[in-house]
Write an enzyme that holds these catalytic residues in place. Sequence first.
Site: not given
Length: 338
Positions: A68, A74, A97-98, A119, A121-122, A283
């Site tokens: 894979d 993130d 956010e990405e 968000d 992965l903060d 955030e």
Amino acid sequence: MPAPATAKFMTLERFIDEQEHKLPNATGEFSGLLHDLSLAAKLVWREVSKAGLVNILGATDRMNVSGDVVKKLDEFADETIYRAMDHGGHVCVMASEENEDILHIPDEYAAGKYVLLYDPLDGSSNIDANITIGSIFSVFKRVTTGEKGTLQDCLQPGHRQVAAGYIIYGSSTIFVYSTGRGVHGFTLDPSVGEFLLSHENIRIPQRGRIYSLNEGNFGNWSAGMQKYVTWLKEEDKATGRPYSQRYIGTMVGDTHRTLLYGGLFAYPGDRKNPEGKLRLMYECNPVSFIVEQAGGRAINGEKRILDIVPTSLHEHTPVFLGSADDVTICEEFLRGKR
Ligand code: AFP
């Protein structure tokens, strides 16, 4: 000691449904959205908890052992949340956010009346050191009527949020959310795969003894901000000073501690970045909604974070949040009143 006979296990799913039944006109769409979010949270948690194993299990730059493609965590979280939310029929548009632009719902799926900003992965720069990270979400009702949701649906001030919350992946995984009627926290029991009510109706202390910010930026702050932090470190028994300093560098983690123990978390603007580092939509808005619901305050130095009218998806804002009294004292320093 056996649990009292009256104690009941309250899962997140059951809690959401019970809350819905209290509202006479609820259609279930909003509950459906929250259910989908809790699934997304578990999928992200499953991957986060394996983060340190990737090298041991033989990942290369692009492929893991089973062939894979290995994605950065993130990116994985970003895609997972989108895919858990795109086909439930509850959401008409998303923004993350990405991603530079808004995220449309695929044509083959129905669009709902809600808008989701997240968000995924903060605190992602903390991943490799095994330090607390989190996911944050913010939910609005759509304001346009066309077939698809638009940027206008996303750009609403934070006080219009109908729900907000975060999932903190720390020593345990906790789902904290509010729909405007208090703040509740659910801890994941990994053995049964359920979030169980562990923090009912969280109330932030009126005043704390901890401050949380990146003090490395001290030299670039305004005179008021410098004076405030210097004041926090002075000795004065009557006002509980000096405060202790704690800083994780993950907003979710620093906010969660502030919520439970009290005190102040801040990311001020400075000479280099007048608007600070943190993003309003992904955030500051959701976290401020939670903090206010728990009885605290959240400001940008001039006004409530939740009153800021956004002009772009990825805008930044200075933020000062936490115990009501601590935020008020900080505000007085920022305004030159002390
Ligand atoms: P990363 O996601 O790049 O780790 O940034 C985390 C964050 O957006 C927020 O969660 C922290 O409060 C803040 O940045 C930390 O910023 P500093 O590293 O400048 O202190």
